[in-house]
Scaffold this active site. Structure first.
Site, PDB file in Angstrom:
ATOM      1  CE1 TYR A  78     -11.175  -0.505   7.179  1.00 10.87           C
ATOM      2  CE2 TYR A  78     -12.211  -0.107   9.077  1.00 10.87           C
ATOM      3  CZ  TYR A  78     -11.196  -0.234   8.665  1.00 10.87           C
ATOM      4  OH  TYR A  78      -9.789   0.764   8.912  1.00 10.87           O
ATOM      5  NE  ARG A 134      -5.478  -3.453  -5.811  1.00 11.46           N
ATOM      6  CZ  ARG A 134      -6.625  -3.130  -5.508  1.00 11.46           C
ATOM      7  NH1 ARG A 134      -7.717  -3.896  -5.760  1.00 11.46           N
ATOM      8  NH2 ARG A 134      -7.236  -1.501  -5.008  1.00 11.46           N
ATOM      9  CE  LYS A 172      -7.997  -2.143   8.122  1.00 15.45           C
ATOM     10  NZ  LYS A 172      -6.250  -1.854   7.682  1.00 15.45           N
ATOM     11  N   GLY A 209       1.182  -0.992   0.204  1.00 22.79           N
ATOM     12  CA  GLY A 209      -0.078  -0.038  -0.521  1.00 22.79           C
ATOM     13  C   GLY A 209       1.277   1.159   0.060  1.00 22.79           C
ATOM     14  CG  ASP A 214      -4.120  -8.055  -5.318  1.00 24.61           C
ATOM     15  OD1 ASP A 214      -4.589  -8.088  -4.576  1.00 24.61           O
ATOM     16  OD2 ASP A 214      -5.289  -8.637  -6.406  1.00 24.61           O
ATOM     17  CB  SER A 256      -4.812  -1.978  12.936  1.00 26.29           C
ATOM     18  OG  SER A 256      -6.802  -2.918  13.459  1.00 26.29           O
ATOM     19  CB  SER A 287       0.861   3.164  -5.047  1.00 27.13           C
ATOM     20  OG  SER A 287       0.090   2.408  -4.699  1.00 27.13           O
ATOM     21  CB  SER A 288      -2.683   5.836  -2.363  1.00 22.99           C
ATOM     22  OG  SER A 288      -3.439   6.794  -1.834  1.00 22.99           O
ATOM     23  N   GLY A 289      -1.703   7.444   0.247  1.00 22.65           N
ATOM     24  CA  GLY A 289      -1.925   7.803   1.439  1.00 22.65           C
ATOM     25  C   GLY A 289      -0.854   7.706   2.565  1.00 22.65           C
TER      26      GLY A 289
HETATM   27  N1  LIG Z   1      -7.820   6.537   6.473  1.00 24.86           N
HETATM   28  C1  LIG Z   1      -7.877   6.055   6.849  1.00 24.86           C
HETATM   29  O1  LIG Z   1      -9.379   7.518   7.741  1.00 24.86           O
HETATM   30  C2  LIG Z   1      -8.108   5.083   7.492  1.00 24.86           C
HETATM   31  C3  LIG Z   1      -8.221   4.812   9.198  1.00 24.86           C
HETATM   32  C4  LIG Z   1      -7.844   3.796   9.303  1.00 24.86           C
HETATM   33  C5  LIG Z   1      -6.936   2.939   8.815  1.00 24.86           C
HETATM   34  N2  LIG Z   1      -6.880   3.580   7.498  1.00 24.86           N
HETATM   35  C6  LIG Z   1      -5.666   1.580   7.341  1.00 24.86           C
HETATM   36  O2  LIG Z   1      -4.784   2.339   6.903  1.00 24.86           O
HETATM   37  C7  LIG Z   1      -4.228   1.696   5.568  1.00 24.86           C
HETATM   38  C8  LIG Z   1      -3.939   2.837   4.589  1.00 24.86           C
HETATM   39  O3  LIG Z   1      -4.986   3.537   3.570  1.00 24.86           O
HETATM   40  P1  LIG Z   1      -5.410   4.805   2.947  1.00 24.86           P
HETATM   41  O4  LIG Z   1      -6.405   5.930   3.444  1.00 24.86           O
HETATM   42  O5  LIG Z   1      -3.682   5.771   3.525  1.00 24.86           O
HETATM   43  O6  LIG Z   1      -5.911   4.252   1.411  1.00 24.86           O
HETATM   44  P2  LIG Z   1      -4.976   4.291   0.431  1.00 24.86           P
HETATM   45  O7  LIG Z   1      -4.554   6.336   0.277  1.00 24.86           O
HETATM   46  O8  LIG Z   1      -6.301   3.866  -0.449  1.00 24.86           O
HETATM   47  O9  LIG Z   1      -3.885   3.654   0.060  1.00 24.86           O
HETATM   48  C9  LIG Z   1      -4.150   2.016  -0.538  1.00 24.86           C
HETATM   49  C10 LIG Z   1      -2.939   1.625  -0.765  1.00 24.86           C
HETATM   50  O10 LIG Z   1      -3.169   0.227  -0.712  1.00 24.86           O
HETATM   51  C11 LIG Z   1      -2.890  -0.354  -1.934  1.00 24.86           C
HETATM   52  N3  LIG Z   1      -3.865  -1.359  -2.363  1.00 24.86           N
HETATM   53  C12 LIG Z   1      -5.296  -1.473  -2.100  1.00 24.86           C
HETATM   54  N4  LIG Z   1      -5.458  -2.543  -1.921  1.00 24.86           N
HETATM   55  C13 LIG Z   1      -4.396  -3.412  -2.562  1.00 24.86           C
HETATM   56  C14 LIG Z   1      -4.189  -4.668  -2.794  1.00 24.86           C
HETATM   57  N5  LIG Z   1      -5.295  -5.740  -3.059  1.00 24.86           N
HETATM   58  N6  LIG Z   1      -2.757  -5.416  -3.364  1.00 24.86           N
HETATM   59  C15 LIG Z   1      -1.864  -4.461  -3.407  1.00 24.86           C
HETATM   60  N7  LIG Z   1      -2.521  -3.631  -2.885  1.00 24.86           N
HETATM   61  C16 LIG Z   1      -3.020  -3.100  -2.459  1.00 24.86           C
HETATM   62  C17 LIG Z   1      -3.737   0.713  -2.797  1.00 24.86           C
HETATM   63  O11 LIG Z   1      -2.729   0.464  -4.368  1.00 24.86           O
HETATM   64  P3  LIG Z   1      -3.603  -0.310  -5.305  1.00 24.86           P
HETATM   65  O12 LIG Z   1      -4.758   0.198  -5.321  1.00 24.86           O
HETATM   66  O13 LIG Z   1      -2.944   0.591  -6.891  1.00 24.86           O
HETATM   67  O14 LIG Z   1      -3.856  -1.694  -5.248  1.00 24.86           O
HETATM   68  C18 LIG Z   1      -2.683   1.825  -2.047  1.00 24.86           C
HETATM   69  O15 LIG Z   1      -1.314   2.310  -2.031  1.00 24.86           O
HETATM   70  C19 LIG Z   1      -5.285   0.515   4.833  1.00 24.86           C
HETATM   71  O16 LIG Z   1      -5.035  -0.512   5.488  1.00 24.86           O
HETATM   72  C20 LIG Z   1      -6.487   1.229   6.122  1.00 24.86           C
HETATM   73  O17 LIG Z   1      -7.708   0.462   6.261  1.00 24.86           O
HETATM   74  C21 LIG Z   1      -7.008   4.561   6.807  1.00 24.86           C
END
Ligand SMILES: NC(=O)c1ccc[n+]([C@@H]2O[C@H](COP(=O)([O-])OP(=O)(O)OC[C@H]3O[C@@H](n4cnc5c(N)ncnc54)[C@H](OP(=O)(O)O)[C@@H]3O)[C@@H](O)[C@H]2O)c1
Ligand SMILES: *[C@@H]1O[C@H](CO)[C@@H](O)[C@H](O)[C@H]1NC(C)=O
Length: 336
Positions: free
Chosen positions: A193, A71, A197, A46, A100, A179, A48-50
């Site tokens: 969800y 991915r 987690k 993950g 993936d 998580s 590549s983003s966030g």
């Molecule tokens: N943002 C929030 O408010 C928040 C709060 C609590 C927890 N989290 C957790 O923090 C983590 C990161 O979240 P984020 O908000 O930073 O999300 P995001 O910006 O959507 O980034 C998600 C990353 O995971 C990759 N990804 C998703 N599905 C995948 C798969 N099946 N295989 C490989 N890579 C995959 C995406 O790239 P591709 O789509 O190109 O694969 C992307 O690089 C997640 O586990 C999320 O549940 C987030």
């Protein structure tokens, strides 16, 4: 009346925490220094983003070689270029491995092997890949439940499985899981969800006990709402109740979440949270989780009962939100 009790509780909590923190700072002088990432290989799923991308940037600043797993190859390349700019030396490498995390295990093994060939033996694995889907349980397709489990839980489990033997042999490094606050407390709209987690926490607790004798650390982050592309996606459809309940903890930046997480991981802390609510929540949910911070243990011992009471106020507030939303819906239906 409720407000007075609430204020008293908060004041008492602040005092108890204050004393523990002063004591903790004193103890801190004797605590171990955070480990260095200079020249080490960190793999971030993950990345590549966030949160994952911000974590990669922090690692690059700290002198690490970084391998990114996600991915979409185009997004990976974009992130790679951005992360490279933060490298502290010219020798540092950042490489992409489109995979993936929920795919076949052979592919996961191949990715780890390739990455280690290119960037050296892994020091840290950070499992950040994941997504959220907010919907009432009966409105969540069974396929979506399976996918949440496959990506959020099994994705992290697969990658951890693939790196552990190597790490144990080298006797240094660690694993990070991302998580969610929803992984400590199940709230309206997050049934499927939250399950994925919560599962990560069970995995992390057990793993921590297995890996400790090998000088390996396990850290779980429980982020609140964080301003990322993933969060924007999650907000596109979200029950009113879920939004009202989860936004009470505030919105954090992925830079903050990532920075704190890396710091905690390098210090070997098991739990990583940001913000006061996150801290309260992880305190009341400490349960039988590993003890990795003497200060946190002190705070837990002296404030657990109190924080449980505070949590009851929160839960009361959440229940009221749920009832109010239901009443509003009924009113709207009747007026149609
Ligand atoms: N943002 C929030 O408010 C928040 C709060 C609590 C927890 N989290 C957790 O923090 C983590 C990161 O979240 P984020 O908000 O930073 O999300 P995001 O910006 O959507 O980034 C998600 C990353 O995971 C990759 N990804 C998703 N599905 C995948 C798969 N099946 N295989 C490989 N890579 C995959 C995406 O790239 P591709 O789509 O190109 O694969 C992307 O690089 C997640 O586990 C999320 O549940 C987030
Ligand atoms: C444990 O790991 C640290 C670095 O992460 C290393 O400096 C130390 O030598 C290791 N200890 C043992 C006993 O292998």
């Amino acid at each position: 009346m409720l407000h007075i009790i609430w204020d008293l509780m908060t004041i008492e909590f602040v005092i108890v925490t204050g004393i523990a923190l002063i004591f903790g700072t004193w103890v801190g002088f004797y605590a171990a220094k955070p480990r260095s990432l200079k020249g080490k290989h960190v793999m971030i799923t993950g990345g590549s983003s966030g949160i994952g991308k911000c974590l990669a940037i922090e690692c690059a600043k700290n002198g690490a070689h970084v391998s990114l797993v996600a991915r979409n190859p185009a997004l990976l390349e974009e992130a790679r270029a951005e992360i490279l700019k933060f490298a502290s030396t010219a020798e540092q490498k950042v490489s992409c491995f489109p995979t993936d995390v929920s795919g076949p295990y052979e592919q996961v093994e191949r990715t780890v092997l390739q990455a280690e060939e290119e960037l050296g033996p892994l020091f840290l694995l950070a499992n950040c890949a994941g997504y959220a889907k907010a919907a009432r349980f009966e409105d969540t397709a069974v396929d979506e439940m399976k996918k949440l489990m496959a990506v959020n839980y099994l994705g992290a489990a697969q990658f951890s499985h693939a790196v552990i033997s190597g790490m144990k042999g080298r006797r240094e490094g660690g694993i990070v899981f991302v998580s969610s606050q929803g992984g400590l407390c199940g709230i309206y709209g997050f049934a499927a969800y939250a399950a994925s987690k919560f599962a990560l926490r069970g995995l992390a607790e057990a793993l921590a006990m297995e890996l400790k004798p090998y000088n390996l650390t396990v850290t779980v982050s429980f982020p609140p709402d964080t301003d990322t592309p993933g969060f924007a996606e999650e907000n596109k459809e979200k029950p009113e109740e879920t939004r009202l309940i989860s936004e009470s903890a505030g919105l954090f930046s992925p830079e903050t979440v990532a920075k704190v997480l890396l710091d905690h991981s390098l210090k070997g802390k098991f739990v990583s949270t940001v913000g006061l609510e996150g801290f309260l929540q992880s305190t009341v949910c400490a349960g039988m989780s590993p003890v990795t911070s003497f200060v946190d243990l002190l705070i837990q011992v002296f404030s657990m009962g109190l924080v449980r009471l505070v949590s009851a106020f929160y839960l009361f507030k959440f229940d009221r939100i749920v009832v109010k939303c239901m009443e509003n819906r009924d009113k709207k239906k009747r007026s149609l």
